[in-house]
Design an enzyme around this catalytic site. Structure first.
Site, PDB file in Angstrom:
ATOM      1  N   TYR A   1       0.877  -1.204  -0.103  1.00 38.50           N
ATOM      2  CA  TYR A   1       0.114   0.136  -0.046  1.00 38.50           C
ATOM      3  C   TYR A   1       0.914   1.335   0.003  1.00 38.50           C
ATOM      4  O   TYR A   1       0.426   2.469   0.379  1.00 38.50           O
ATOM      5  CB  TYR A   1      -1.027  -0.123   1.060  1.00 38.50           C
ATOM      6  CG  TYR A   1      -2.183  -0.995   1.281  1.00 38.50           C
ATOM      7  CD1 TYR A   1      -1.927  -2.450   0.736  1.00 38.50           C
ATOM      8  CD2 TYR A   1      -3.364  -0.735   1.608  1.00 38.50           C
ATOM      9  CE1 TYR A   1      -2.876  -3.363   0.698  1.00 38.50           C
ATOM     10  CE2 TYR A   1      -4.364  -1.568   1.340  1.00 38.50           C
ATOM     11  CZ  TYR A   1      -3.912  -2.976   1.271  1.00 38.50           C
ATOM     12  OH  TYR A   1      -4.881  -3.912   0.961  1.00 38.50           O
TER      13      TYR A   1
ATOM     14  N   LYS B   1       4.589 -14.491   3.893  1.00 36.49           N
ATOM     15  CA  LYS B   1       4.814 -15.724   2.691  1.00 36.49           C
ATOM     16  C   LYS B   1       6.111 -15.527   2.564  1.00 36.49           C
ATOM     17  O   LYS B   1       6.608 -15.335   1.303  1.00 36.49           O
ATOM     18  CB  LYS B   1       3.785 -15.067   1.529  1.00 36.49           C
ATOM     19  CG  LYS B   1       3.798 -15.852   0.478  1.00 36.49           C
ATOM     20  CD  LYS B   1       2.912 -17.021   0.663  1.00 36.49           C
ATOM     21  CE  LYS B   1       2.712 -18.060  -0.364  1.00 36.49           C
ATOM     22  NZ  LYS B   1       2.076 -19.484  -0.099  1.00 36.49           N
TER      23      LYS B   1
ATOM     24  N   ASP C   1      -1.582 -18.438   3.375  1.00 38.67           N
ATOM     25  CA  ASP C   1      -2.699 -19.294   2.818  1.00 38.67           C
ATOM     26  C   ASP C   1      -3.088 -20.235   3.825  1.00 38.67           C
ATOM     27  O   ASP C   1      -4.230 -20.657   4.222  1.00 38.67           O
ATOM     28  CB  ASP C   1      -1.909 -19.994   1.584  1.00 38.67           C
ATOM     29  CG  ASP C   1      -0.628 -20.429   1.635  1.00 38.67           C
ATOM     30  OD1 ASP C   1       0.104 -19.820   2.547  1.00 38.67           O
ATOM     31  OD2 ASP C   1      -0.154 -21.077   0.902  1.00 38.67           O
TER      32      ASP C   1
ATOM     33  N   ASP D   1      -5.317  -6.674   5.679  1.00 37.82           N
ATOM     34  CA  ASP D   1      -6.258  -6.046   5.174  1.00 37.82           C
ATOM     35  C   ASP D   1      -7.489  -7.310   5.071  1.00 37.82           C
ATOM     36  O   ASP D   1      -8.504  -7.319   5.457  1.00 37.82           O
ATOM     37  CB  ASP D   1      -6.061  -5.391   3.930  1.00 37.82           C
ATOM     38  CG  ASP D   1      -7.113  -4.432   3.341  1.00 37.82           C
ATOM     39  OD1 ASP D   1      -8.255  -4.134   4.127  1.00 37.82           O
ATOM     40  OD2 ASP D   1      -7.220  -3.941   2.372  1.00 37.82           O
TER      41      ASP D   1
END
Ligand code: NAD
Length: 370
Positions: A124, A173, A206, A230
Site C-alpha cells: 500500500y 509468505k 494461505d 487487510d
C-alpha cells in the site's frame, strides 16, 4: 473531564453510522465536544481535495478521532484517503478485534482475536507504475522495512500482554517473498525471545486462512503486513458476525483514529438501513483509549444485549441464520436509540447473555434403524 475529539462523518452510510455513535456517546454521560471535519466526497466538493490539511490539523490537535468510512474512487487520480491518512499521521498499527458478538449468526462463537496490521507500507506504499506504453504490464512495489516491521511486531506483543492474551502469530509468505517476507519473519523471530511469557508462532498466509475458517478459537493475536492484514481482518470480521459489527482502530505514537472495518456501502447510503454496531463499537474502543472504562463497558454490554434480544436489530442481524425465527428489520437510527437507551441502565455485574446453538433437528423416526 471534557474531551475534544475529531469526528469525520465520511461518505455513503458514514454520516448515519457516526450519528448513531454520537447518540450512544451522549448516553454514556462522558462529555465530548466533537470537532466535525469533512474528508472524502464532501471535502472534494468543498475544497477540491479529499483530505484537506484542516482534517490532519484537527487530528494532530485533538490526538483522537472517530471516523466514518470514506469512498475511494476506483481508478481515478485520487489516492485512497484512508491510506493517505494512515501514512501522513504515521498511524502505523491497525488493530481489528474480531469478537463473536452476533449470536446465532456467528458460526464460530468462540472467536476472540486481534488482527494487528502494519498500516503504512507494504503493497500500500503507492509505488506502482505501468511498465510499457501499451499498459500490458504493471508493477506495484512491496516496501517492507526493518524499522516498521520491528515497530508493529513490538506493538503486537505489548498489546497481547496488556490484554492478557498469551499467543502471538506472525503471518507472512516468506517461502515465496524471499526478501520482504523473510525480513518480516526475521524481525518476528528476533523480537519473540523478548516476550518469553507469550507463545510466538508463524503461519504462511494461505495456511492461516485455512486455519482461521476451521479453528479461529486457537488464535489470539495475529500480526502481519499491510495487504495480508487487510484481507485477514475482513475474513475475521466474517467469522465474528459480519462487517456490520466489526470495529477497528489505528494507532500512532501519539494519535489514535477509530474507524469500522466496513466501507461506505454506497448502495445503502441515505436509507437509514445500515448496521450502526461497527461504528458504535469503535466508540467503545475510543472510550477505552481515553481511560473511560466503565462507559466503554456499558456501550459494549448495551450492544451485546440489543443484538441478543433481537427485538431492534438492522436487516443484516435480522436475516435467517442470525435468528431462529424471523425478526422485522429495524432502521439504523432505531437500533442506535435502543442501544443508547440501554447504556445508562445495563447491569455491568450480570453475566453476559451467551450464544445458544440452535436446537438440533429431531431425527425423523421413520429413518431410525434404516
Ligand atoms: P463495504 O464495506 O462498503 O460494503 C460491502 C457490503 O457489506 C455492503 O454492500 C453491505 O452489504 C455490507 N455492509 C457494509 N457495511 C455495512 C453496515 N454497516 N451494515 C450493513 N451492511 C453493511 O465495501 P465495498 O463495497 O467494497 O466498498 C465501498 C467503498 O468503501 C469503496 O469506495 C471502498 O474503497 C470504501 N472503503 C472504505 C473503507 C474505510 O473508509 N476505512 C474501508 C473499506 C472500504
Amino acid at each position: 473531564m471534557n474531551y475534544r475529539i475529531t469526528l469525520i462523518p465520511g461518505d455513503g452510510i458514514g454520516p448515519e453510522v457516526t450519528d448513531a455513535a454520537r447518540l450512544v456517546a451522549e448516553a454514556t454521560g462522558v462529555s465530548i465536544d466533537w470537532d466535525v471535519v469533512d474528508a472524502g466526497e464532501r471535502a472534494i466538493r468543498a475544497t477540491g481535495s479529499p483530505l484537506p490539511e484542516s482534517v490532519l490539523e484537527s487530528i494532530r490537535r485533538n490526538r483522537v478521532a472517530l471516523k466514518g468510512p470514506i469512498t475511494t474512487p476506483i481508478g481515478s487520480g485520487f489516492r485512497s484517503v484512508n491510506v493517505a491518512l494512515r501514512q501522513q499521521l504515521d498511524l502505523y498499527a491497525s488493530v481489528r478485534p474480531a469478537r463473536a458478538i452476533a449470536g446465532e449468526g456467528t458460526r464460530f462463537p468462540e472467536t476472540d482475536l486481534l488482527v494487528v496490521r502494519e498500516a503504512t507500507e507494504g503493497l500500500y506504499s503507492g509505488v506502482e507504475h505501468w511498465v510499457d506504453r501499451d499498459h500490458s504490464a504493471a508493477e506495484t512495489v512491496n516496501i517492507i522495512t526493518r524499522k516498521a516491521s520491528d515497530r508493529i511486531i513490538k506493538f503486537a506483543f505489548e498489546r497481547a500482554r496488556r490484554d492478557h492474551r498469551k499467543h502471538v502469530t506472525a503471518v507472512h509468505k516468506a517461502n515465496i517473498m524471499k526478501t520482504t517476507g523473510a525480513l518480516f519473519q526475521t524481525a518476528f523471530r528476533e523480537m519473540a525471545p523478548k516476550y518469553p511469557d507469550l507463545l510466538a508462532d508463524e503461519r504462511l498466509i494461505d495456511n492461516m486462512c485455512m486455519q482461521l475458517v476451521k479453528k479461529p478459537e486457537e488464535y489470539e493475536v495475529i500480526v502481519t503486513t499491510n495487504l495480508f492484514g487487510d484481507i485477514l481482518s475482513d475474513l475475521c470480521a466474517g467469522l465474528a458476525g459480519g462487517l456490520g459489527v466489526a470495529p477497528g482502530a489505528l494507532y500512532g505514537e501519539t494519535m489514535a483514529v477509530f474507524e469500522p472495518v466496513h466501507g461506505s456501502a454506497p448502495k445503502y447510503a441515505g436509507q437509514d438501513k445500515a448496521d450502526p454496531v461497527a461504528e458504535i463499537l469503535c466508540l467503545e474502543l475510543l472510550l477505552r483509549h481515553l481511560g473511560e472504562t466503565e462507559a466503554a463497558d456499558r456501550v459494549f454490554r448495551a450492544v451485546w444485549e440489543t443484538i441478543h434480544e433481537k427485538k431492534v436489530v438492522t436487516y443484516d442481524l435480522a436475516l435467517p441464520g442470525y435468528t431462529q425465527r424471523p425478526v422485522p428489520p429495524s432502521s439504523c437510527s432505531a437500533m442506535a436509540k435502543e442501544i443508547a437507551r440501554k447504556v445508562p441502565v445495563v447491569d455491568l455485574d450480570a453475566p453476559l447473555p451467551t450464544y445458544r446453538p440452535p436446537t438440533p433437528t429431531a431425527i425423523d423416526p421413520s429413518l431410525e434403524g434404516a
